[in-house]
Scaffold this active site. Structure first.
Site, PDB file in Angstrom:
ATOM      1  CE  LYS A   9      -4.457  -2.424   2.389  1.00  0.00           C
ATOM      2  NZ  LYS A   9      -5.259  -1.695   2.872  1.00  0.00           N
ATOM      3  CE1 TYR A  49      -9.197  -3.314   0.019  1.00  0.00           C
ATOM      4  CE2 TYR A  49      -8.938  -0.877  -0.922  1.00  0.00           C
ATOM      5  CZ  TYR A  49      -8.202  -2.484   0.047  1.00  0.00           C
ATOM      6  OH  TYR A  49      -7.085  -2.337   0.080  1.00  0.00           O
ATOM      7  CG  PHE A  57     -13.950   2.826   6.234  1.00  0.00           C
ATOM      8  CD1 PHE A  57     -13.371   1.221   5.595  1.00  0.00           C
ATOM      9  CD2 PHE A  57     -14.556   1.724   7.129  1.00  0.00           C
ATOM     10  CE1 PHE A  57     -13.625   1.025   5.383  1.00  0.00           C
ATOM     11  CE2 PHE A  57     -14.554   0.525   7.270  1.00  0.00           C
ATOM     12  CZ  PHE A  57     -14.562  -0.428   6.101  1.00  0.00           C
ATOM     13  NE  ARG A  85      -6.819 -12.924   4.516  1.00  0.00           N
ATOM     14  CZ  ARG A  85      -7.559 -11.737   4.471  1.00  0.00           C
ATOM     15  NH1 ARG A  85      -6.822 -11.124   3.438  1.00  0.00           N
ATOM     16  NH2 ARG A  85      -8.927 -11.301   5.367  1.00  0.00           N
ATOM     17  CB  THR A  91      -8.517  -6.141   9.070  1.00  0.00           C
ATOM     18  OG1 THR A  91      -8.679  -7.320   8.930  1.00  0.00           O
ATOM     19  CG2 THR A  91      -8.565  -4.745   8.497  1.00  0.00           C
ATOM     20  NE  ARG A 102      -3.779  -5.965   6.695  1.00  0.00           N
ATOM     21  CZ  ARG A 102      -4.105  -6.496   6.151  1.00  0.00           C
ATOM     22  NH1 ARG A 102      -4.854  -7.241   6.802  1.00  0.00           N
ATOM     23  NH2 ARG A 102      -4.575  -6.415   5.516  1.00  0.00           N
ATOM     24  CG  ASN A 112      -4.052  -2.586   6.582  1.00  0.00           C
ATOM     25  OD1 ASN A 112      -4.067  -2.424   5.800  1.00  0.00           O
ATOM     26  ND2 ASN A 112      -5.473  -3.773   6.944  1.00  0.00           N
ATOM     27  CG  HIS A 115      -5.170  -6.799  -0.986  1.00  0.00           C
ATOM     28  ND1 HIS A 115      -6.443  -6.581  -0.604  1.00  0.00           N
ATOM     29  CD2 HIS A 115      -4.995  -7.519  -1.869  1.00  0.00           C
ATOM     30  CE1 HIS A 115      -7.084  -7.846  -1.480  1.00  0.00           C
ATOM     31  NE2 HIS A 115      -6.345  -8.186  -1.697  1.00  0.00           N
ATOM     32  CD  GLU A 126      -8.086  -9.821  -4.441  1.00  0.00           C
ATOM     33  OE1 GLU A 126      -7.207  -9.714  -3.618  1.00  0.00           O
ATOM     34  OE2 GLU A 126      -9.440  -9.745  -3.447  1.00  0.00           O
TER      35      GLU A 126
END
Ligand code: UDP
Ligand code: MG
Length: 154
Positions: A9, A49, A57, A85, A91, A102, A112, A115, A126
Site C-alpha cells: 500500500k 473493495y 470509511f 494471509r 486487519t 501488520r 495496514n 492487501h 484479483e
C-alpha cells in the site's frame, strides 16, 4: 501452483518498507510470478473493495490507496492464499500478532501495510484484475526441490 495477490500500500512505500515486506515473502519460499508498480484509480478500487463501498470509511480508504503508486505482486506457492494471509495478520495492525507483517510494521487499521487475497477464488479474480496475462511469468525456481517435498510439488 496456487496464486495470490498482494498489494504494498502507499503507506508502505512512504515508510520505506517495500524491501523488508518483499523479503519476508521470498524468505518464506513463495515465488514471485508477477510484480509491478501502478497508480490505482477509483474505478479499480471500487471493484477491488466492492464489499466496503457503503462503509463510512470508504472515501478515506480510497484516498489512502491512491495517495502514491502501489506495488502489486502475484505470489505463487502451495496454499499460497492461506500462507500469505497468515503472514499478513488481522486487519487492524494494532491487534495483529507480533511476527505477522501488520503486527510487526503497523499501528493502524487503515494503513495496514499490505492487501492479501482472502480466498483461492478471490486470488484468481484479483490477479486478473491487476495483471495482464503476459505480466504473469511461469518459470522454475532452482530452490523448489529444496523448498518442498516431492509429493508437495504439483
Ligand atoms: N479498512 C479500514 N477500516 C475498517 C476495515 C477495513 O480502514 O474498519 C481498510 C483496511 O485498509 C483494510 C481494507 O479496508 O485492509 C480492506 O478491508 P478488509 O475487511 O477486506 O480487510 P483485509 O482483508 O485487508 O484484512
Ligand atoms: Mg480483504
Amino acid at each position: 501452483m496456487e496464486k495470490t495477490l498482494v498489494i504494498l500500500k502507499p503507506s508502505t512505500i512512504q515508510r520505506g518498507l517495500v524491501g523488508q515486506v518483499l523479503d519476508r515473502f521470498q524468505r518464506k519460499g513463495l515465488k514471485i510470478a508477477g510484480l509491478k508498480m501502478m497508480q490505482l484509480d477509483e474505478k479499480i478500487l471500487r471493484e477491488h473493495y466492492a464489499h466496503l463501498v457503503d462503509r463510512p470509511f470508504f472515501p478515506t480508504l480510497l484516498a489512502s490507496m491512491m495517495a502514491t503508486p502501489v506495488i502489486v505482486i502475484c505470489l505463487e506457492g502451495k496454499d499460497a492464499v492461506e500462507v500469505v494471509r497468515a503472514m499478513t495478520g488481522v486487519t487492524n495492525s494494532r491487534k495483529a500478532a507480533p511476527g505477522t507483517i501488520r503486527g510487526d510494521f503497523g499501528m493502524s487499521g487503515q494503513e495496514n501495510i499490505v492487501h492479501a487475497s482472502d480466498s483461492v477464488e478471490n486470488g484468481m479474480i484479483e490477479v486478473k484484475r491487476f495483471f495482464a496475462d503476459n505480466e504473469i511469468f511461469t518459470y522454475s525456481l532452482l530452490a523448489e526441490p529444496a523448498t518442498y517435498g516431492p509429493d508437495e510439488l504439483n
